[in-house]
Scaffold this motif. Structure first.
Motif, PDB file in Angstrom:
ATOM      1  N   PHE A  33      72.077  49.087   5.200  1.00 14.19           N
ATOM      2  CA  PHE A  33      71.773  48.694   4.006  1.00 14.19           C
ATOM      3  C   PHE A  33      70.747  47.601   3.778  1.00 14.19           C
ATOM      4  O   PHE A  33      71.060  46.562   4.838  1.00 14.19           O
ATOM      5  N   THR A  34      69.832  47.340   2.823  1.00 14.79           N
ATOM      6  CA  THR A  34      69.057  46.255   3.045  1.00 14.79           C
ATOM      7  C   THR A  34      69.821  44.912   2.656  1.00 14.79           C
ATOM      8  O   THR A  34      69.156  43.958   3.078  1.00 14.79           O
ATOM      9  N   GLN A  35      70.683  45.067   1.636  1.00 12.44           N
ATOM     10  CA  GLN A  35      71.474  43.886   1.223  1.00 12.44           C
ATOM     11  C   GLN A  35      70.351  42.700   0.653  1.00 12.44           C
ATOM     12  O   GLN A  35      70.377  41.472   1.413  1.00 12.44           O
ATOM     13  N   ALA A  36      69.345  43.062  -0.147  1.00  9.71           N
ATOM     14  CA  ALA A  36      68.207  42.067  -0.220  1.00  9.71           C
ATOM     15  C   ALA A  36      68.862  40.903  -1.058  1.00  9.71           C
ATOM     16  O   ALA A  36      68.224  39.956  -0.842  1.00  9.71           O
ATOM     17  N   ASP A  37      69.949  41.023  -1.821  1.00 11.08           N
ATOM     18  CA  ASP A  37      70.482  39.712  -2.348  1.00 11.08           C
ATOM     19  C   ASP A  37      70.874  38.438  -1.176  1.00 11.08           C
ATOM     20  O   ASP A  37      70.888  37.493  -1.546  1.00 11.08           O
ATOM     21  N   GLN A  38      70.906  38.874   0.032  1.00  6.25           N
ATOM     22  CA  GLN A  38      71.230  37.839   0.972  1.00  6.25           C
ATOM     23  C   GLN A  38      69.875  37.227   1.611  1.00  6.25           C
ATOM     24  O   GLN A  38      69.918  36.129   2.333  1.00  6.25           O
ATOM     25  N   GLY A  39      68.942  37.480   0.925  1.00  7.44           N
ATOM     26  CA  GLY A  39      67.765  36.762   1.245  1.00  7.44           C
ATOM     27  C   GLY A  39      66.736  37.323   2.100  1.00  7.44           C
ATOM     28  O   GLY A  39      66.953  38.318   2.977  1.00  7.44           O
ATOM     29  N   VAL A  40      65.430  36.877   2.312  1.00  5.17           N
ATOM     30  CA  VAL A  40      64.340  37.346   3.073  1.00  5.17           C
ATOM     31  C   VAL A  40      64.845  37.464   4.530  1.00  5.17           C
ATOM     32  O   VAL A  40      64.407  38.464   5.107  1.00  5.17           O
ATOM     33  N   GLU A  41      65.066  36.267   4.866  1.00  5.08           N
ATOM     34  CA  GLU A  41      65.262  35.986   6.197  1.00  5.08           C
ATOM     35  C   GLU A  41      66.369  37.226   6.736  1.00  5.08           C
ATOM     36  O   GLU A  41      66.327  37.729   7.802  1.00  5.08           O
ATOM     37  N   ALA A  42      67.208  37.166   6.094  1.00  5.28           N
ATOM     38  CA  ALA A  42      68.673  38.173   6.398  1.00  5.28           C
ATOM     39  C   ALA A  42      67.924  39.793   6.580  1.00  5.28           C
ATOM     40  O   ALA A  42      68.160  40.222   7.206  1.00  5.28           O
ATOM     41  N   VAL A  43      66.961  40.120   5.507  1.00  4.67           N
ATOM     42  CA  VAL A  43      66.389  41.344   5.410  1.00  4.67           C
ATOM     43  C   VAL A  43      65.694  41.439   6.855  1.00  4.67           C
ATOM     44  O   VAL A  43      65.585  42.349   7.437  1.00  4.67           O
ATOM     45  N   ILE A  44      64.609  40.418   7.153  1.00  6.29           N
ATOM     46  CA  ILE A  44      63.920  40.522   8.232  1.00  6.29           C
ATOM     47  C   ILE A  44      64.772  40.744   9.723  1.00  6.29           C
ATOM     48  O   ILE A  44      64.241  41.481  10.374  1.00  6.29           O
ATOM     49  N   ALA A  45      65.908  40.042   9.599  1.00  6.50           N
ATOM     50  CA  ALA A  45      66.627  40.160  10.733  1.00  6.50           C
ATOM     51  C   ALA A  45      67.254  41.604  11.038  1.00  6.50           C
ATOM     52  O   ALA A  45      67.464  42.113  12.269  1.00  6.50           O
TER      53      ALA A  45
END
Lengths: 321, 321
Positions: A33-45
């Motif tokens: 899951f992308t979980q975009a709400d956790q922020g950009v850096e989390a998505v990149i990780a």
């Protein structure tokens, strides 16, 4: 020792990654899951971790990484300009971020454009020089291949085929333009027009089909009602499909493709859609020389990954001076 | 010993020919009436004679001949498929006919496409990678340069920019399509709408301006009436220019050009036209990144010859397999 390509499909809900071969085969895949709400850096990780899990452990080497993302992207710099459903992804140099991590060439492109490229390289438009691809879903997106190259435009923003005005007398699309093809013929547009007619009191059995819950309305239900002879469903479908046919006619005059490929959820209407579009084209095209095959997309769930692969195999050439 | 290029502009009324240099200078020119009614062979003989009269008599050599003609042309084979105003010109292999006569490379292309190419190479769009060119005159034609190449499509019929549907509720264009840009915003369309309103009895001073002779009506008269505050003239001009602005907005979404060039007689409306188009684009474009300069054409009467020159200098590459 063979070369493999890593493909990433970055969406608002899911990140999918795969290890692919140049001929279009997917030999391993993963999904988080992308979980975009956790922020950009989390998505990149999460992208990094997904790619790492696909990295070849044999003697194979990774030739390149391709990534598709929604929204406007600069295809030459690999910067995500904005991404709907991915809050905070504004002017993100994702290509360089991933390049620094993995030390292989990285290429990034727009999802609808690259779905078109995938159909051209691996799907319904294989072997054609000039293709128009439309994905008709909640919105309408597109991709154009002209003389064997993806049409990008000056900033990589070309082929927004859903946002051409088809009816200057109709409403304003979410995009701000008037009477766009997307506003008239997308899945959302079909449902919106049904709801308007029901609210106006037009007699219909559609509400019964969703047990009175209009939020449960979708194109499948509308098609089912039309099959049962429902007048509202039939009228809205006919009107929307005619708008789609007029849009395709304009695209033929504009791009003179040798094939038109239509994908996306609404294309599951099948013959109902394709027969209608072909009939409108035949009726209104300015010269029979413009007529070409209008066919369903071949690639379904993997179209994003295969688009990323197609990009990695054949990145855009440098811009002319 | 230098190289020269011979350019031919084949029109329904006149054949023009010129001896040109690669940098875009015309060093000699000639002009004869086409007299298309005398038949295809007579027209070819007049083209031959015009070209011969331009042939260099010094030590210069002719590198190539370029020719523009109206109507659909196969740009790879140089066959004129049909030519409006040139009766009998059907499937005419004019490139090979002229090549056999003159024994130099000959290239043939569509006049509106090549007017665009001329503006790109020698005129208002010099130095831009991606251009949309519109000529708004009795009809509306166009040409598109994408990443430094003329957009041709699979059969050389692309960029019929006047024949995109802008209003599905409006009338049928001469081309057979519904509510085309040409049907709504060409010079012919403006005059037609004025005449309709006058026949409906709307009060206007336009008829007085042409002394009651509505056949003498043209866009200049309409513009003059609008300047004098005439309500019919103002309403029709506003509506047509808004259609043109919506058309340009669609073209921005489709091609993402770095410049839009508008020529043709109707563009002589000047600021009245350009300000209106720019305002509509600004209001309705889906993202400000699409906004680019929208400027008048630079080349006027010589645009056909310079288009033929541009083609001879830079003929289309072979098609991709």
């Amino acid at each position: 020792m063979a070369q493999v390509y890593l493909a990433v499909d970055l969406g608002g809900t899911r990140i999918r990654a795969a290890r692919c071969r140049a001929e279009g085969t997917i030999e391993a895949r993963t999904e988080v899951f992308t979980q975009a709400d956790q922020g950009v850096e989390a998505v990149i990780a999460r992208i990094e971790s997904a790619v790492r899990s696909m990295w070849p452990t044999t003697s194979d080497t990774t030739a390149a990484i391709g990534l598709v993302a929604p929204g406007p992207i600069d295809p030459w710099t690999g910067v995500i300009l904005t991404a709907p459903n991915l809050p905070g992804m504004v002017n993100l140099p994702l290509r360089d971020r991933l390049g620094d991590i993995f030390n292989v060439p990285v290429f990034i492109g727009n999802d609808a454009n690259l779905a078109g490229l995938a159909e051209w390289r691996f799907g319904a438009a294989r072997g054609y020089t000039d293709m128009v691809y439309l994905t008709v879903s909640t919105g309408i997106g597109g991709g154009v291949v002209s003389n064997g190259r993806l049409l990008l435009g000056s900033r990589g923003l070309a082929a927004e085929l859903g946002h051409i005005t088809i009816d200057r007398t109709d409403g304003v699309c979410n995009c701000g333009n008037v009477g766009c093809l997307e506003w008239l013929a997308s899945g959302t547009a079909i449902v919106r027009q049904i709801v308007e007619r029901l609210r106006d009191g037009e007699p219909s059995r559609i509400a019964d089909l969703v047990h009175g819950d209009l939020d449960a309305l979708n194109v499948e239900v509308v098609a089912q009602a039309a099959l049962q002879g429902d007048a509202v469903a039939t009228a809205v479908l006919n009107k929307s499909l005619r708008a789609l046919g007029l849009g395709v006619t304009s695209l033929l005059h504009m791009f003179n493709p040798s094939i038109v490929v239509i994908g996306g959820g609404v294309s599951n209407l099948g013959a109902r859609l394709f027969d209608s579009v072909r009939a409108t084209v035949k009726q209104h095209v300015m010269d029979p020389r413009y007529i070409c095959p209008i066919v369903p997309a071949h690639l379904s769930g993997d179209v994003g990954l295969l688009g990323a692969l197609a990009l990695a195999l054949d990145p855009p050439p440098q811009r002319q001076a």
